[in-house]
Design a protein around this motif. Sequence first.
Motif, PDB file in Angstrom:
ATOM      1  N   GLU A   1      49.333  44.463  47.784  1.00 47.73           N
ATOM      2  CA  GLU A   1      49.929  44.667  46.458  1.00 47.73           C
ATOM      3  C   GLU A   1      49.660  46.088  45.947  1.00 47.73           C
ATOM      4  O   GLU A   1      50.555  46.743  45.420  1.00 47.73           O
TER       5      GLU A   1
ATOM      6  N   ALA B   1      42.916  40.105  39.604  1.00 46.55           N
ATOM      7  CA  ALA B   1      44.239  39.531  39.319  1.00 46.55           C
ATOM      8  C   ALA B   1      44.138  38.192  38.592  1.00 46.55           C
ATOM      9  O   ALA B   1      45.146  37.660  38.134  1.00 46.55           O
TER      10      ALA B   1
ATOM     11  N   ASP C   1      48.170  41.316  37.432  1.00 49.94           N
ATOM     12  CA  ASP C   1      48.613  42.080  38.594  1.00 49.94           C
ATOM     13  C   ASP C   1      47.702  43.286  38.820  1.00 49.94           C
ATOM     14  O   ASP C   1      46.848  43.600  37.991  1.00 49.94           O
TER      15      ASP C   1
END
Length: 445
Positions: free
Chosen positions: A117, A308, A313
């Motif tokens: 990510e 997270a 995020d």
Amino acid sequence: MKNVDTLIHARWIVPVEPLGTVLENHTLAVEGGRIAALLPTAEARRSYRAETVVELPEHALIPGLINTHTHAAMSLMRGLADDLPLMTWLQEHIWPAEGRFVSPEFVRDGTMLAMAEMLRGGTTCFQDMYFFPDEVARVAVHAGMRAVVGLIVIDFPTAWAQNADDYLHKGMAVHDQLRGNPLVTTAFAPHAPYTVSDAPLEKVAMYAEELDIPIHMHVHETAFEVESALQHTTRRPLTRLKEIGILSPRLMAVHMTQMTEEEILQHAAASAHVLHCPESNLKLASGFCPVHKLMQAGVNVALGTDGAASNNDLDMLGEMRTAALLAKAVSGDASALSAAEALRMATLNGAKALGLDEVTGSLQPGKAADIAAIHLGELESQPLYNVISQIVYASGRHQVSDVWVAGRHLLKGRRLTTLDEEALRARTLEWQERIRRNDMHQEKK
Ligand SMILES: [Zn+2]
């Protein structure tokens, strides 16, 4: 003609140093993992030859983003429980899941998911605080990402260690293993003033000095933390840390939503750093870090997402925007934390806090080629008066097309080159099923 490994021709380059600079039609020449030159593209085409030439005619190159505060493995608990008071969230969901599942495999898979990510969002370096830092280091090396792994210290037992001395001992063994590693370094990571007692904190202060590494710690996250410390120790946590010898240029204090004017000046005088995590503070209703006042006092403020499970995020572009907007609201001053300052906070200030500003944090010859490319060619990015404003206020992480760490092309046209996206997806789904079953069982209790 000079030979280099890679030439990256870009429409714009934002080197971050000097602040606010945007170079148009410029090129980065990369050799041996480092930036060999930054020069106009016309000149680069005349004077350099490279095996790999990357053309980015609608993109801006920025230094790779530096996420200074993560609990990477907690990505496996993203969205498990939200919108709950802190203690309910922790006691009924997060701690039961951690107690049951935290293991080397959990940390390996969770950290890989987090790195995937982060890379896809332009982040090239992260500082972590979690159990099994040896696993975090191992997978960071595997992925080719720059990382500072936290040698966590906490009073109570977990799957990683039994007591404060055991944490210190295991942490130092991880530090020894990583000696000389070009990508992964360490920091002591005593969890927080309310979870680590005086004796281990004194040892952390002493060993940090001996090993010459920083100290990464949650401090003054909430008003409740400060009030209960006043009740139990008759001092504010920061005062206690100062007395123990933790308040120094090594300290990276995370959150700091509760600061008196005197503490701001004291932090500046000590040359200690603040790691600001605005979205986690907002989501957990923790309070507001006085970023503008800290910067005016000369404190180095860097940026992090937190884990997270409390953000949700690891999107540093989003965090930058939130930081810039929040600083204006909190200070009542629209000129507080400009777009260029927010970008510096997410890059060079992070490198400074981590003691890596000689290595990364800006696009300068001699530094590592830690680079993110942001595509600004779509309609959503038009018109384009100011590249830095566009990146901070109007860009999303899906616009990150390419990422290099130490010259290695880790994200290529949005595909990860060192992490297997399909395998990661399958393993994450397995964890999801196991953690969900356990969480439902907890709720029934
Ligand atoms: Zn945290």
